[in-house]
Design a protein around this motif. Structure first.
Motif, PDB file in Angstrom:
ATOM      1  N   THR A 102      48.642  -5.367  66.143  1.00 14.52           N
ATOM      2  CA  THR A 102      49.556  -4.903  67.184  1.00 14.52           C
ATOM      3  C   THR A 102      49.378  -5.653  68.502  1.00 14.52           C
ATOM      4  O   THR A 102      50.002  -5.282  69.503  1.00 14.52           O
ATOM      5  CB  THR A 102      49.335  -3.403  67.430  1.00 14.52           C
ATOM      6  N   ARG A 227      57.552  11.567  67.184  1.00 11.73           N
ATOM      7  CA  ARG A 227      56.539  10.667  66.623  1.00 11.73           C
ATOM      8  C   ARG A 227      55.389  11.451  66.012  1.00 11.73           C
ATOM      9  O   ARG A 227      54.922  11.126  64.911  1.00 11.73           O
ATOM     10  CB  ARG A 227      56.018   9.752  67.717  1.00 11.73           C
ATOM     11  N   GLN A 230      56.407  13.002  62.694  1.00 14.62           N
ATOM     12  CA  GLN A 230      56.501  12.011  61.629  1.00 14.62           C
ATOM     13  C   GLN A 230      55.115  11.517  61.209  1.00 14.62           C
ATOM     14  O   GLN A 230      54.880  11.251  60.032  1.00 14.62           O
ATOM     15  CB  GLN A 230      57.369  10.835  62.105  1.00 14.62           C
ATOM     16  N   ARG A 231      54.207  11.394  62.165  1.00 16.91           N
ATOM     17  CA  ARG A 231      52.854  10.956  61.825  1.00 16.91           C
ATOM     18  C   ARG A 231      52.101  12.009  61.027  1.00 16.91           C
ATOM     19  O   ARG A 231      51.181  11.675  60.269  1.00 16.91           O
ATOM     20  CB  ARG A 231      52.091  10.624  63.096  1.00 16.91           C
ATOM     21  N   HIS A 234      52.433  11.182  57.542  1.00 16.53           N
ATOM     22  CA  HIS A 234      52.026   9.824  57.194  1.00 16.53           C
ATOM     23  C   HIS A 234      50.562   9.836  56.751  1.00 16.53           C
ATOM     24  O   HIS A 234      49.679  10.221  57.510  1.00 16.53           O
ATOM     25  CB  HIS A 234      52.213   8.903  58.406  1.00 16.53           C
ATOM     26  N   ARG A 239      52.077   2.799  54.007  1.00 18.20           N
ATOM     27  CA  ARG A 239      52.942   1.921  54.794  1.00 18.20           C
ATOM     28  C   ARG A 239      53.792   2.751  55.761  1.00 18.20           C
ATOM     29  O   ARG A 239      54.310   3.808  55.396  1.00 18.20           O
ATOM     30  CB  ARG A 239      53.843   1.110  53.872  1.00 18.20           C
ATOM     31  N   THR A 240      53.919   2.268  56.995  1.00 18.89           N
ATOM     32  CA  THR A 240      54.699   2.983  58.008  1.00 18.89           C
ATOM     33  C   THR A 240      56.168   3.015  57.610  1.00 18.89           C
ATOM     34  O   THR A 240      56.756   1.985  57.251  1.00 18.89           O
ATOM     35  CB  THR A 240      54.554   2.301  59.377  1.00 18.89           C
ATOM     36  N   SER A 241      56.768   4.179  57.667  1.00 17.32           N
ATOM     37  CA  SER A 241      58.172   4.323  57.292  1.00 17.32           C
ATOM     38  C   SER A 241      59.070   3.680  58.340  1.00 17.32           C
ATOM     39  O   SER A 241      58.675   3.485  59.498  1.00 17.32           O
ATOM     40  CB  SER A 241      58.533   5.804  57.139  1.00 17.32           C
ATOM     41  N   LEU A 244      59.622   6.076  61.361  1.00 16.75           N
ATOM     42  CA  LEU A 244      58.519   6.115  62.306  1.00 16.75           C
ATOM     43  C   LEU A 244      58.453   4.828  63.116  1.00 16.75           C
ATOM     44  O   LEU A 244      58.201   4.855  64.327  1.00 16.75           O
ATOM     45  CB  LEU A 244      57.200   6.333  61.560  1.00 16.75           C
ATOM     46  N   ARG A 245      58.703   3.704  62.471  1.00 17.64           N
ATOM     47  CA  ARG A 245      58.706   2.430  63.193  1.00 17.64           C
ATOM     48  C   ARG A 245      59.823   2.397  64.232  1.00 17.64           C
ATOM     49  O   ARG A 245      59.632   1.895  65.352  1.00 17.64           O
ATOM     50  CB  ARG A 245      58.869   1.275  62.195  1.00 17.64           C
ATOM     51  N   TYR A 248      58.674   4.398  67.186  1.00 20.00           N
ATOM     52  CA  TYR A 248      57.743   3.599  67.983  1.00 20.00           C
ATOM     53  C   TYR A 248      58.507   2.623  68.890  1.00 20.00           C
ATOM     54  O   TYR A 248      58.168   2.451  70.066  1.00 20.00           O
ATOM     55  CB  TYR A 248      56.800   2.812  67.068  1.00 20.00           C
TER      56      TYR A 248
END
Length: 374
Positions: A102, A227, A230-231, A234, A239-241, A244-245, A248
């Motif tokens: 990141t 967020r 959704q987390r 997770h 893998r981040t959906s 959710l991405r 972000y």
């Protein structure tokens, strides 16, 4: 005198160019991490730029996606990494570390002559980016290019950086300027705070409102709550959906907008102060230590952790260090001086006789003189 400045402009890339530059960012980060791992594995007596360069060339031949970075940019990663260690040894920075996925994406263009800068119109310019081609950028400041450039006035290089709203290019501009005359303005002290962002010793203040409008602040809060929901679904390692991405990205865009407004206010305010005052004194604060968490350890847990976290966010939001940086170079351009005063007891010391009296400060912007023995 020679003056080194940076000028940031937004790039307007085609879809193919965006894909190419997006590949260069992770490749440059991976090269940094390979260098850092190699540095840690190499004995101290064998660490040198030439040896590191020789060893790091082989992965570029064996791993195809490492070739996404131009050769000169790859060499610049090595020089930047070595410079990071020099800054650490000289006490200006901490030790270099691995860059996370990141981390901010950046790609260097070391040679200014490779840019081939031209001006297309009043608001548009064009430059050459290796392995990408000709790209357009927003022309917001005159740059020394073509026949206007010479040995003392030129663009020495650039860096591509990835922001929330797209890719930008930061030109490194070297210009020759006359030595400024001494600033004849008065002397002032500035206290940086939260309730009053800038409190001047002449009794005036420089204040601002919220960086986000009420509607934007409400939307940011709603997105942060979304967020967290959704987390909660997770799983670690999953893998981040896409949803959710996308959340972000929306949060990052709002926060970046607030940062741009803060930087704009700081630029305008520091320019105004630098034009008026010739010598400015500020506290030499250890901001990094001030914003450390109060969580503590398992054996010795901290107190008022949530309150301290809120204070840390407020201090970070004011960006005190950036204000001092702006004041420092703007005063130098105008012939003024910035003086950093040791912070201990600056709020309790009598300005007339130097006597230190506890409790002489009622608030950030209000000081009282209490009687004391001669």
């Amino acid at each position: 005198m020679k003056r080194q400045r940076g000028h940031k402009a937004r790039l307007y890339l085609t879809p193919d160019q965006v894909a190419t530059v997006d590949d260069q960012g992770p490749s440059a980060r991976a090269r940094w991490n390979l260098l850092h791992e190699l540095w840690q594995m190499t004995p101290k007596c064998q660490r040198s730029l030439s040896r590191m360069d020789e060893v790091i060339r082989q992965p570029r031949k064996d791993i195809p996606w490492l070739k996404a970075v131009p050769a000169q940019a790859a060499q610049q990663v090595l020089k930047t990494y070595h410079r990071a260690w020099v800054n650490c040894w000289e006490g200006r920075a901490e030790e270099p570390a691995f860059k996370k996925r990141t981390a901010r994406r950046a790609v260097d263009i070391p040679q200014g002559r490779d840019l081939r800068i031209t001006r297309l119109s009043r608001h548009w310019g064009q430059c050459w980016v290796p392995m990408v081609g000709l790209v357009r950028f927003r022309w917001a400041k005159d740059l020394p290019y073509g026949k206007r450039a010479d040995k003392n006035n030129r663009v020495t290089g650039a860096r591509l950086v990835k922001e929330v709203n797209g890719w930008h290019i930061v030109f490194r501009v070297q210009t020759e300027a006359d030595e400024p005359k001494p600033h004849e303005g008065p002397v002032v002290g500035i206290d940086r705070g939260i309730a009053k962002p800038l409190a001047l010793s002449d009794g005036t203040f420089r204040e601002h409102g919220s960086w986000l409008t009420p509607g934007e602040a409400k939307r940011l809060k709603r997105l942060e709550q979304q967020r967290e929901r959704q987390r909660a679904h997770h799983k670690p390692g999953e893998r981040t959906s896409n949803r959710l991405r996308h959340t972000y990205d929306q949060i990052a865009q709002l926060r970046a907008r607030a940062t741009r407004r803060a930087v704009d206010w700081q630029h305008k305010t520091t320019t105004e102060i630098s034009d008026i005052f010739g010598v400015i004194g500020v506290e030499d604060l250890a901001i990094v230590n001030m914003v450390k968490s109060a969580r503590g350890t398992v054996e010795a847990p901290g107190k008022n952790v949530r309150q301290k976290a809120g204070l840390n966010r407020s201090i970070s939001g004011e960006a005190w260090g950036r204000t001092v940086t702006f004041l420092q170079y703007k005063l130098a351009d105008r012939g003024g001086h910035l003086v950093k005063v040791p912070a201990p007891n600056t709020s309790r010391r009598c300005s007339a006789c130097g006597f230190i009296t506890p409790g002489s400060r009622e608030s950030q912007s209000r000081f009282v003189t209490k009687p004391h023995a001669a």
